[in-house]
Write a protein that holds these residues in place. Structure first.
Motif, PDB file in Angstrom:
ATOM      1  N   LEU A 111       2.562  -1.764   5.532  1.00 26.16           N
ATOM      2  CA  LEU A 111       2.179  -1.085   4.287  1.00 26.16           C
ATOM      3  C   LEU A 111       3.101  -1.495   3.136  1.00 26.16           C
ATOM      4  O   LEU A 111       2.648  -1.735   2.015  1.00 26.16           O
ATOM      5  CB  LEU A 111       2.230   0.436   4.479  1.00 26.16           C
ATOM      6  CG  LEU A 111       1.190   1.003   5.468  1.00 26.16           C
ATOM      7  CD1 LEU A 111       1.546   2.439   5.846  1.00 26.16           C
ATOM      8  CD2 LEU A 111      -0.218   0.954   4.872  1.00 26.16           C
ATOM      9  N   VAL A 144       4.069  -0.393  11.310  1.00 23.56           N
ATOM     10  CA  VAL A 144       3.096   0.181  10.367  1.00 23.56           C
ATOM     11  C   VAL A 144       3.724   0.272   8.982  1.00 23.56           C
ATOM     12  O   VAL A 144       3.132  -0.131   7.979  1.00 23.56           O
ATOM     13  CB  VAL A 144       2.617   1.576  10.828  1.00 23.56           C
ATOM     14  CG1 VAL A 144       1.729   2.214   9.762  1.00 23.56           C
ATOM     15  CG2 VAL A 144       1.871   1.485  12.150  1.00 23.56           C
ATOM     16  N   TYR A 203      -3.665   7.075  -3.811  1.00 19.82           N
ATOM     17  CA  TYR A 203      -2.954   6.344  -4.867  1.00 19.82           C
ATOM     18  C   TYR A 203      -3.848   5.295  -5.513  1.00 19.82           C
ATOM     19  O   TYR A 203      -3.367   4.361  -6.139  1.00 19.82           O
ATOM     20  CB  TYR A 203      -1.713   5.656  -4.289  1.00 19.82           C
ATOM     21  CG  TYR A 203      -0.710   6.629  -3.731  1.00 19.82           C
ATOM     22  CD1 TYR A 203       0.171   7.295  -4.575  1.00 19.82           C
ATOM     23  CD2 TYR A 203      -0.680   6.899  -2.375  1.00 19.82           C
ATOM     24  CE1 TYR A 203       1.074   8.207  -4.072  1.00 19.82           C
ATOM     25  CE2 TYR A 203       0.218   7.808  -1.851  1.00 19.82           C
ATOM     26  CZ  TYR A 203       1.083   8.456  -2.706  1.00 19.82           C
ATOM     27  OH  TYR A 203       1.976   9.358  -2.200  1.00 19.82           O
ATOM     28  N   ILE A 229       0.861  -1.188   0.000  1.00 18.60           N
ATOM     29  CA  ILE A 229       0.000   0.000   0.000  1.00 18.60           C
ATOM     30  C   ILE A 229       0.894   1.234   0.000  1.00 18.60           C
ATOM     31  O   ILE A 229       1.735   1.392   0.889  1.00 18.60           O
ATOM     32  CB  ILE A 229      -0.921   0.004   1.247  1.00 18.60           C
ATOM     33  CG1 ILE A 229      -1.895  -1.181   1.173  1.00 18.60           C
ATOM     34  CG2 ILE A 229      -1.680   1.321   1.359  1.00 18.60           C
ATOM     35  CD1 ILE A 229      -2.721  -1.386   2.439  1.00 18.60           C
ATOM     36  N   ALA A 230       0.719   2.077  -0.996  1.00 22.55           N
ATOM     37  CA  ALA A 230       1.570   3.261  -1.143  1.00 22.55           C
ATOM     38  C   ALA A 230       1.019   4.433  -0.342  1.00 22.55           C
ATOM     39  O   ALA A 230       0.337   5.308  -0.870  1.00 22.55           O
ATOM     40  CB  ALA A 230       1.675   3.630  -2.623  1.00 22.55           C
ATOM     41  N   ALA A 231       1.291   4.428   0.954  1.00 16.67           N
ATOM     42  CA  ALA A 231       0.837   5.526   1.807  1.00 16.67           C
ATOM     43  C   ALA A 231       1.808   6.693   1.707  1.00 16.67           C
ATOM     44  O   ALA A 231       2.998   6.508   1.486  1.00 16.67           O
ATOM     45  CB  ALA A 231       0.733   5.052   3.249  1.00 16.67           C
ATOM     46  N   VAL A 255      -5.514  -0.729   5.136  1.00 16.98           N
ATOM     47  CA  VAL A 255      -5.203  -0.296   6.496  1.00 16.98           C
ATOM     48  C   VAL A 255      -5.912   1.039   6.694  1.00 16.98           C
ATOM     49  O   VAL A 255      -5.681   1.997   5.953  1.00 16.98           O
ATOM     50  CB  VAL A 255      -3.693  -0.131   6.736  1.00 16.98           C
ATOM     51  CG1 VAL A 255      -3.434   0.290   8.184  1.00 16.98           C
ATOM     52  CG2 VAL A 255      -2.945  -1.424   6.421  1.00 16.98           C
ATOM     53  N   ARG A 295     -11.073   6.430   7.007  1.00 22.05           N
ATOM     54  CA  ARG A 295      -9.962   6.771   6.099  1.00 22.05           C
ATOM     55  C   ARG A 295      -9.000   5.597   5.942  1.00 22.05           C
ATOM     56  O   ARG A 295      -8.674   4.921   6.910  1.00 22.05           O
ATOM     57  CB  ARG A 295      -9.190   7.978   6.652  1.00 22.05           C
ATOM     58  CG  ARG A 295     -10.020   9.244   6.704  1.00 22.05           C
ATOM     59  CD  ARG A 295      -9.289  10.359   7.417  1.00 22.05           C
ATOM     60  NE  ARG A 295      -9.019  10.035   8.825  1.00 22.05           N
ATOM     61  CZ  ARG A 295      -8.438  10.862   9.691  1.00 22.05           C
ATOM     62  NH1 ARG A 295      -8.055  12.066   9.303  1.00 22.05           N
ATOM     63  NH2 ARG A 295      -8.246  10.478  10.939  1.00 22.05           N
ATOM     64  N   SER A 296      -8.539   5.387   4.698  1.00 19.58           N
ATOM     65  CA  SER A 296      -7.602   4.303   4.386  1.00 19.58           C
ATOM     66  C   SER A 296      -6.274   4.877   3.912  1.00 19.58           C
ATOM     67  O   SER A 296      -6.258   5.847   3.139  1.00 19.58           O
ATOM     68  CB  SER A 296      -8.153   3.425   3.259  1.00 19.58           C
ATOM     69  OG  SER A 296      -9.281   2.713   3.691  1.00 19.58           O
ATOM     70  N   PHE A 297      -5.187   4.273   4.319  1.00 24.01           N
ATOM     71  CA  PHE A 297      -3.879   4.635   3.777  1.00 24.01           C
ATOM     72  C   PHE A 297      -3.856   4.363   2.275  1.00 24.01           C
ATOM     73  O   PHE A 297      -4.388   3.351   1.810  1.00 24.01           O
ATOM     74  CB  PHE A 297      -2.776   3.792   4.416  1.00 24.01           C
ATOM     75  CG  PHE A 297      -2.413   4.228   5.798  1.00 24.01           C
ATOM     76  CD1 PHE A 297      -1.799   5.447   6.016  1.00 24.01           C
ATOM     77  CD2 PHE A 297      -2.668   3.400   6.885  1.00 24.01           C
ATOM     78  CE1 PHE A 297      -1.441   5.835   7.301  1.00 24.01           C
ATOM     79  CE2 PHE A 297      -2.320   3.782   8.169  1.00 24.01           C
ATOM     80  CZ  PHE A 297      -1.712   5.010   8.371  1.00 24.01           C
ATOM     81  N   GLY A 298      -3.201   5.245   1.557  1.00 28.63           N
ATOM     82  CA  GLY A 298      -2.991   5.026   0.132  1.00 28.63           C
ATOM     83  C   GLY A 298      -4.199   5.350  -0.722  1.00 28.63           C
ATOM     84  O   GLY A 298      -4.181   5.098  -1.928  1.00 28.63           O
TER      85      GLY A 298
END
Lengths: 152, 152
Positions: free
Chosen positions: A72, A68, B140, A27-29, A103, B134-137
């Motif tokens: 990711l 974390v 993207y 996942i590109a956070a 996430v 809210r989700s990470f990424g």
């Protein structure tokens, strides 16, 4: 090359695919998103793990910032073990791996929700699918203990 | 008796029913079960709140032993506010009450899962249904922020 060092069809140094055939999806956070996470005085944030298949809550673990970032980056669930004081990647020993599909972070940034596809028999070291397999009051006719329904 | 002191059909001192018509169902837990809960050094245990309707994870709060007992006894979700240093009963001010249908404890006894029927628009003070909106990424192309699906 000895047969115990590689699976046929797998290049040296390459990990064989898991029996489930599931693959990791990083996942590109952004750093801005990561900065929204608020770690406690011990540097940890609680992470609830939920099964993507049916919404069952499987377990709760703790992550520091490095866990974390590893979660990711690798698409696998990483935690900080408070008892062993070390990082662990869920299922690395048992084979009950978790493949991270999302996430989420909460309104205050002080809790995470990790949505996974769960390999194997489940998330709990007892052999149960969910760590939350016991309900208060079960002996009084409340929800059955070891009820494996998705919810409640 | 003045009209602002009671709802018609409600006896003095009796709380009027909530708009949802839901009722509280106390859970008769035993002292043996309660003794299985392991509170942290701060006297608290994290409590994940899940919607009984579809398995959505709504929020994470903290309970001390008194909050656990109040939750079981009243069938409403009680927490200890770390910021305000006081007990709070979810929805008592906002009306977004939680009607407890099961309280589960995990294999180590150091996390709780509270399954509820949620009144009103949801659990989050922002107006979202879940605090984990809210989700990470997401920026993207990951899972959409404010996705209100039950899972992920």
């Amino acid at each position: 090359m000895s047969p115990d060092r590689a699976t046929p069809g797998t290049a040296p140094g390459e990990e064989p695919p898991p029996p489930s055939g599931r693959v990791a999806t990083p996942i590109a956070a952004s750093e801005d998103e990561l900065a929204l996470v608020s770690f406690g005085p011990d540097g940890l944030v609680p992470a609830v793990v939920q099964d993507a298949a049916d919404g069952a809550v499987l377990m709760l673990g703790y992550m520091d910032e490095e866990a974390v970032r590893r979660t990711l980056r690798t698409g696998r669930s990483w935690f900080w073990s408070r008892s062993r004081q070390e990082y662990w990647c869920k299922g690395e020993t048992s084979g009950d791996r978790q493949w991270v599909r999302a996430v989420r972070y909460d309104c205050d940034g002080d809790a995470l929700l990790v949505v996974v596809e769960q390999d194997g028999k489940g998330a709990c070291h007892t052999g149960e699918r969910s760590c939350f397999y016991r309900s208060f009051g079960a002996e009084y006719g409340g929800p059955a203990a070891r009820d494996d329904s998705a919810v409640g």
